[in-house]
Structures are given as C-alpha cells and as structure tokens.
Design a protein around this motif. Structure first.
Motif, short mmCIF file in Angstrom:
data_model
loop_
_atom_site.label_atom_id
_atom_site.label_comp_id
_atom_site.label_asym_id
_atom_site.label_seq_id
_atom_site.Cartn_x
_atom_site.Cartn_y
_atom_site.Cartn_z
N LYS A 135 0.85 -1.21 0.00
CA LYS A 135 0.00 0.00 0.00
C LYS A 135 0.88 1.24 0.00
O LYS A 135 2.01 1.21 0.49
N PRO A 136 0.33 2.37 -0.50
CA PRO A 136 1.07 3.64 -0.37
C PRO A 136 1.11 4.06 1.09
O PRO A 136 0.14 3.86 1.81
N LYS A 137 2.24 4.61 1.55
CA LYS A 137 2.27 5.12 2.93
C LYS A 137 3.20 6.32 3.03
O LYS A 137 3.93 6.64 2.08
N GLN A 138 3.13 6.98 4.18
CA GLN A 138 3.93 8.19 4.35
C GLN A 138 4.72 8.11 5.67
O GLN A 138 4.20 7.65 6.67
N VAL A 139 6.00 8.54 5.61
CA VAL A 139 6.79 8.59 6.84
C VAL A 139 7.46 9.96 6.93
O VAL A 139 7.67 10.62 5.92
N ASP A 140 7.79 10.35 8.16
CA ASP A 140 8.52 11.60 8.35
C ASP A 140 10.02 11.29 8.45
O ASP A 140 10.41 10.38 9.18
N VAL A 141 10.82 12.05 7.75
CA VAL A 141 12.27 11.82 7.74
C VAL A 141 12.97 13.09 8.21
O VAL A 141 12.58 14.19 7.84
N THR A 142 14.03 12.92 9.03
CA THR A 142 14.78 14.07 9.51
C THR A 142 16.11 14.17 8.76
O THR A 142 16.55 13.20 8.14
#
Length: 260
Positions: free
Chosen positions: A160-167
């Motif tokens: 599935k498409p997903k989103q993560v936060d990256v620093t």
C-alpha cells in the motif's frame, strides 16, 4: 542528444543548416583515451569543426573566478552528478588529480536504499532527489537544520502507499559512507601534492563546486577532516558551465589548457 541541444540554441533556430561550430566540451579528469575519442567524434558528427576538450576541475576553477595561470596552488573539489573531481591546479595545469565515481547519483541511490532498509518504504529516484535537496545533510549537527519532511512511497510489506517523516539526521546517516569516500579521496590528493603547492593550499583553502557541494554541512565536514578552510563557490551548480563558456569566449588566452 548533442544535435538536439544545438538545435535549441536561439541563434541557430532560424537557420536552415547548422553552421560549422566551435565547441568546448568538459571531460572528467580520469577519462581514458577511448572515451576522449568518443566524445570528440560525437561532437564532430554534429558539425563541430573546432572541438576542444577541457578538464572539469579546470573549467570549475575558471568559473569560480580563480586566476589559474598564476604560479599558485589551488585545490578544487567538483562534486557533480556522476563523478567527483578533485584537482590541484597551478600555472594553468593540473598538478595532481583524482576522479572518484561517487557523486550526486550515488547520494540519491543511498537515500533510496536507506528508505527501503530502515522504513520499508520504496521511493523513486525523483522523490529521493527531492529529499536530498530539501533535507540532505552531510553532518548531523547543523547550525540551522531544515524541517522534517514527509515522504510518500510504497510500503514494501503490504504494497500500500504510505507516508513517513524523515529528519536530516537520518539522511546524514544514509550518506555517511559515500561522503567518507570523498573525504578519503581529498586526503589522498593532498598527500600527493608537492610541498610548495601544499603551502599555497594551506593559505587559500579548498574550493567546492558542482551541485553536490550544496549538501548542507559538507563544507564544514571536509574542513574538519582536512583542517583547512573550505569555500563553496557562488552558484556552484553552474560553475563548470560558466568556466567552459569563459574558455570558449577567450580561446586564445586559454589555448594552453584546452586539449585539441
């Protein structure tokens, strides 16, 4: 490809036939004779009557505004897309140089690999490039760190498409190994430099050019590694192109550094 680029020059658009052209083409400093001939023949096929080749670090030095004809050593690190060119230039010639195949494209692939292994997220090259530009960093402790970025992609486990936060810290970790290899190449070139020119470099510092030098904190990191001041050229992305243009305009002045 070259002929398409030539056709898009405004002054040549109105002409029916392309006139005989005078060209200056950049080549990496670690290029082989065969590759050099391939570049030259491609240019001659698109009506290049006078074809000159110039080494990329040399073009970058001219583009930055260094007077390369002076008997003074200058060190240029040009981090492009495919290769990183490191050269010490004096008296209009390259004294010692090193070409490593680690540059912008490798950084992008590092980010793709990091996202896959750490976040199980499959991102494309365009997204990775965007991450590199927006939050790319060479060290984890920056003076003014960029804000975190949300990255969308495909989850490798569920599909599935997903989103993560990256620093920026994560990206610094992802790029660490590649930047280390660039640092090692810089150190190796410094160790081959004749002592008189090394003294000049100690006074003038190292100049960074090319798109890769815009990576946040890279100048600081190289500076810590070499104990030398590191300067980023203004508009580093176009330094090589600018230098090539200057060489083309003043052919007689730069005849000695061009390869016919």
């Amino acid at each position: 490809m070259i002929s398409m680029l030539i056709k898009s020059i405004p002054a040549l658009k109105k002409r029916l036939f392309t006139p005989a052209l005078r060209m200056v083409i950049c080549i990496p400093s670690g290029i082989t004779e065969v590759e050099m001939r391939a570049v030259k023949e491609s240019a001659e096929r698109v009506n290049g009557k006078e074809v000159y080749l110039i080494h990329e670090p040399m073009a970058a030095a001219i583009g930055i505004g260094i007077d390369i004809m002076q008997p003074k050593g200058n060190m240029i690190v040009d981090i492009g897309g495919g290769t990183t060119e490191i050269a010490v230039i004096a008296l209009g010639g390259i004294v010692c140089d090193k070409s490593v195949k680690i540059a912008g494209d490798v950084f992008t692939n590092d980010i793709i690999y990091y996202m896959r292994t750490q976040h199980n997220l499959f991102v494309g090259e365009t997204t990775a490039e965007k991450i590199k530009i927006q939050i790319g960093a060479a060290t984890e402790d920056l003076d003014s760190p960029p804000e975190d970025m949300s990255v969308q992609g495909r989850d490798l486990l569920t599909g599935k498409p997903k989103q993560v936060d990256v620093t920026h810290r994560e990206i610094a970790k992802a790029l660490d190994k590649s930047i280390q290899r660039i640092e090692d190449a810089v150190m190796e070139t410094l160790s081959q430099t004749p002592p008189e020119l090394a003294a000049d470099i100690y006074n003038t510092g190292i100049y960074l050019a090319g798109g890769g030098s815009m990576l946040r904190g890279l100048d600081k990191r190289i500076s810590i590694k070499t104990d030398l001041p590191v300067y980023i050229a203004e508009d580093p992305l176009r330094a090589v192109v600018r230098g090539t243009g200057i060489a083309l305009k003043n052919l007689n002045k730069y005849k000695s550094i061009l390869i016919k």
